[in-house]
Scaffold this motif. Structure first.
Motif, PDB file in Angstrom:
ATOM      1  N   LEU A  85       0.855  -1.178   0.000  1.00  0.00           N
ATOM      2  CA  LEU A  85       0.000   0.000   0.000  1.00  0.00           C
ATOM      3  C   LEU A  85       0.897   1.236   0.000  1.00  0.00           C
ATOM      4  N   VAL A  86       0.701   2.108  -0.950  1.00  0.00           N
ATOM      5  CA  VAL A  86       1.475   3.346  -1.053  1.00  0.00           C
ATOM      6  C   VAL A  86       0.537   4.498  -0.747  1.00  0.00           C
ATOM      7  N   LEU A  87       0.902   5.289   0.264  1.00  0.00           N
ATOM      8  CA  LEU A  87       0.093   6.438   0.660  1.00  0.00           C
ATOM      9  C   LEU A  87       0.979   7.664   0.841  1.00  0.00           C
ATOM     10  N   ALA A  88       0.531   8.794   0.326  1.00  0.00           N
ATOM     11  CA  ALA A  88       1.194  10.066   0.582  1.00  0.00           C
ATOM     12  C   ALA A  88       0.595  10.665   1.838  1.00  0.00           C
ATOM     13  N   CYS A  89       1.446  11.177   2.713  1.00  0.00           N
ATOM     14  CA  CYS A  89       0.926  11.716   3.971  1.00  0.00           C
ATOM     15  C   CYS A  89       0.357  13.116   3.821  1.00  0.00           C
ATOM     16  N   GLY A 113      -2.887  -4.252  -9.254  1.00  0.00           N
ATOM     17  CA  GLY A 113      -3.122  -3.314  -8.179  1.00  0.00           C
ATOM     18  C   GLY A 113      -4.442  -2.606  -8.312  1.00  0.00           C
ATOM     19  N   HIS A 114      -4.665  -1.716  -7.352  1.00  0.00           N
ATOM     20  CA  HIS A 114      -5.909  -0.964  -7.244  1.00  0.00           C
ATOM     21  C   HIS A 114      -5.523   0.475  -6.941  1.00  0.00           C
ATOM     22  N   ILE A 115      -6.056   1.395  -7.724  1.00  0.00           N
ATOM     23  CA  ILE A 115      -5.636   2.791  -7.637  1.00  0.00           C
ATOM     24  C   ILE A 115      -6.845   3.679  -7.355  1.00  0.00           C
ATOM     25  N   PRO A 125      -1.631   7.644  -7.935  1.00  0.00           N
ATOM     26  CA  PRO A 125      -0.710   6.538  -7.667  1.00  0.00           C
ATOM     27  C   PRO A 125      -0.125   6.542  -6.260  1.00  0.00           C
ATOM     28  N   LEU A 126      -0.342   7.628  -5.509  1.00  0.00           N
ATOM     29  CA  LEU A 126       0.145   7.694  -4.135  1.00  0.00           C
ATOM     30  C   LEU A 126      -0.972   7.422  -3.137  1.00  0.00           C
ATOM     31  N   SER A 148       8.413  10.378 -12.781  1.00  0.00           N
ATOM     32  CA  SER A 148       7.057  10.297 -12.254  1.00  0.00           C
ATOM     33  C   SER A 148       6.740   8.868 -11.822  1.00  0.00           C
ATOM     34  N   VAL A 149       5.849   8.744 -10.867  1.00  0.00           N
ATOM     35  CA  VAL A 149       5.393   7.419 -10.444  1.00  0.00           C
ATOM     36  C   VAL A 149       4.704   6.733 -11.619  1.00  0.00           C
TER      37      VAL A 149
END
Length: 183
Positions: A85-89, A113-115, A125-126, A148-149
């Motif tokens: 899981l990728v998350l931007a804070c 994946g799931h976006i 994507p974050l 870029s991601v």
């Protein structure tokens, strides 16, 4: 993901902004408290709880794609999980996306994946759940600095998960700080 220069905020680190007495990095960590392993990619001075791994993109401030690569390297110290899981804070409401992404993994198998996709249709994507093997393969042998991601994940088979607008609304400016009621 808790790095970045916060240039439009005069260098004030976004991860330390507060909402309801909690920092943005704390709110993001709350969203992943059930994860088998967690890594925060950001500066060394950023406080994180015991048991949370630390990483920094190389070189520092080389962008979120480099941050994801650093996070994947740090997670290599743990037994590999099937999902990352990728998350931007800097998205105060990102916790609302997490259960929807996890449900996507349960209900739509066979994807890379799931976006998160808010009503404006822009894939985030974050705020995404990637099959770990697919994410590692996308990054293999490539320099992620200042890229870029999407340059890494665009070829992955990603399932769009509809989320509320506030789930991926990020904080970039002082107007955003006020809109999200941050201090």
């Amino acid at each position: 993901m808790a790095g970045g220069r916060s240039a439009r905020l005069g260098g004030r680190p976004k991860a330390g902004l507060r909402q309801g007495g909690r920092t943005l990095v704390e709110l993001t960590l709350d969203a992943v408290r059930e994860a088998a392993g967690v890594v925060v990619v950001g500066p060394a001075e950023l406080a994180v709880p015991a048991g949370v791994l630390r990483a920094r993109e190389d070189p520092p401030f080389s962008g979120p794609a480099a941050g994801i690569a650093a996070g994947l390297r740090a997670l290599g110290a743990l037994p590999e999980a099937p999902w990352t899981l990728v998350l931007a804070c800097d998205m105060p409401g990102v916790a609302r996306a997490v259960p929807l992404l996890l449900e996507g993994a349960r209900s739509v198998p066979g994807t890379d994946g799931h976006i998160s996709v808010p009503p404006d249709g822009r894939r985030q994507p974050l705020a995404a759940l990637y099959r770990t093997e697919a994410l590692r393969a996308a990054y293999a042998g490539q320099d992620p600095a200042d890229r870029s991601v999407f340059s890494f994940v665009r070829h992955l088979g990603l399932h769009d998960v509809t989320v509320a607008e506030d789930a991926t609304a990020d904080v970039d400016t002082w107007d955003d700080v006020r809109r999200h009621h941050l201090t």
